[in-house]
Write an enzyme that holds these catalytic residues in place. Structure first.
Site, PDB file in Angstrom:
ATOM      1  N   LYS A 195      59.686  87.951  67.308  1.00 15.91           N
ATOM      2  CA  LYS A 195      58.728  87.048  67.975  1.00 15.91           C
ATOM      3  C   LYS A 195      58.949  85.570  67.647  1.00 15.91           C
ATOM      4  O   LYS A 195      58.658  84.711  68.462  1.00 15.91           O
ATOM      5  CB  LYS A 195      57.287  87.433  67.600  1.00 15.91           C
ATOM      6  CG  LYS A 195      56.818  88.728  68.235  1.00 15.91           C
ATOM      7  CD  LYS A 195      55.357  88.988  67.912  1.00 15.91           C
ATOM      8  CE  LYS A 195      54.899  90.309  68.479  1.00 15.91           C
ATOM      9  NZ  LYS A 195      53.466  90.538  68.318  1.00 15.91           N
ATOM     10  N   ASP A 218      49.126  87.578  72.455  1.00 16.55           N
ATOM     11  CA  ASP A 218      48.478  88.349  71.375  1.00 16.55           C
ATOM     12  C   ASP A 218      47.094  87.779  71.065  1.00 16.55           C
ATOM     13  O   ASP A 218      46.103  88.515  71.027  1.00 16.55           O
ATOM     14  CB  ASP A 218      49.334  88.330  70.105  1.00 16.55           C
ATOM     15  CG  ASP A 218      50.562  89.206  70.223  1.00 16.55           C
ATOM     16  OD1 ASP A 218      50.491  90.259  70.879  1.00 16.55           O
ATOM     17  OD2 ASP A 218      51.612  88.839  69.653  1.00 16.55           O
TER      18      ASP A 218
END
Ligand code: ATR
Length: 276
Positions: free
Chosen positions: A66, A102
């Site tokens: 990420k 997220d």
């Protein structure tokens, strides 16, 4: 022509995203397929170049890529840049653009359960990557107060200092947070404590929990962690991590297709994957 989507990570075999997104493509009559792809760190750059070459429509990025994916993309959304992590990439006219759903997925899921998030006095437990995405997103939205407690207090301090969106915040030790727990309306648990196989572990003692509080855990395996079980016994409202997972996926799907999908349908698929 069939559109191609993927999730990349290492490991990737247990990802529930392919089942979730392929079901949504089918339900929305979109000619597309979503694949889990195992990409090791040393091959990340080559994988991204390959995605561009084959004109992939979009992909998700999971652990451990990420952060490392950021310099490999053409553009990064400002919130994802501030968080320093990308979980969703969209091919926008040949450019690979990175987003972070997220934190926004977490907030979207919370919004369905809790009114007026802005008015809550929040305690976040943990200061890792997930905490960072949620903290920055909630700060950007303008929440009254967000304190962070962590085993390593300096990491909570660093998180507060690095956040570009101003919000009243204190860094606390776990013990300080336990003592002041009654002051908080919303408690967000982001550590691995309570996750399978350590299902008996509690990240914080709930002795002083306010029975009007809302306790949210980002863990979804098990669906009810010890902290949620204990909070429920004290009369508090609870939420598990299934919503965060489903809504980060729903926001990614929306970025790729323009359609906000049926999140109840997504939850059913994930519950099936988790074994009922
Ligand atoms: P993620 O990126 O998934 O959020 P992470 O970056 O590893 O995961 O962050 C884990 C968080 O859980 C951190 O706040 C970590 O505390 P430290 O900063 O002190 O390491 C916390 N954590 C992990 N294991 C823990 C444990 N056994 N007890 C207490 N806190 C723990």
């Amino acid at each position: 022509m069939k559109k191609f989507f993927a999730v990349i990570g290492d490991p990737i075999a247990h990802s529930m995203s392919p089942a979730m997104h392929n079901d949504l493509f089918q339900a929305n009559e979109i000619d597309a397929h979503y694949l889990p792809l195992h990409v090791k760190g040393e091959n990340l750059e080559a994988a991204v170049k390959g995605f561009k070459a084959i004109e992939i429509a979009g992909f998700n990025v999971t652990v451990p890529h990420k952060e490392a994916i950021i310099p490999l993309l053409d553009r990064i959304d400002p919130l994802a840049k501030a968080i320093g992590a990308v979980n969703t990439v969209v091919n926008e006219n040949g450019e690979l653009v990175g987003y972070n759903t997220d934190g926004s997925g977490y907030v979207e899921g919370l919004n369905r359960e809790l009114d007026l998030i802005e008015d809550q006095k929040v305690l976040m437990i943990g200061a890792g990557g997930a905490a960072r995405a949620i903290y920055f997103t909630m700060s950007k939205q303008g929440v009254k107060r967000i304190d962070i407690c962590n085993r390593t207090v300096s990491k909570a301090e660093a998180l507060i200092k690095e956040c570009p969106y101003p919000v009243p915040s204190h860094a606390l030790s776990i013990q300080e947070a336990e003592e002041a727990l009654g002051e908080y309306d919303l408690i967000i648990q982001t550590t691995p404590k309570g996750m399978l196989p350590a299902i008996g572990e509690l990240p914080i003692s709930l002795h002083n929990l306010n029975s009007n509080a809302f306790v949210s855990d980002i863990i979804y395996n098990p669906l009810e962690t010890k902290i949620l079980r204990d909070a429920k016994k004290k009369g508090a409202r609870i939420q598990n991590g299934l919503d965060m997972f489903v809504f980060q996926g729903a926001l990614a799907f929306e970025k790729w297709t323009g359609i906000f999908p049926d999140t109840n349908r997504m939850k059913e698929i994930v519950l099936k994957q988790l074994g009922g």
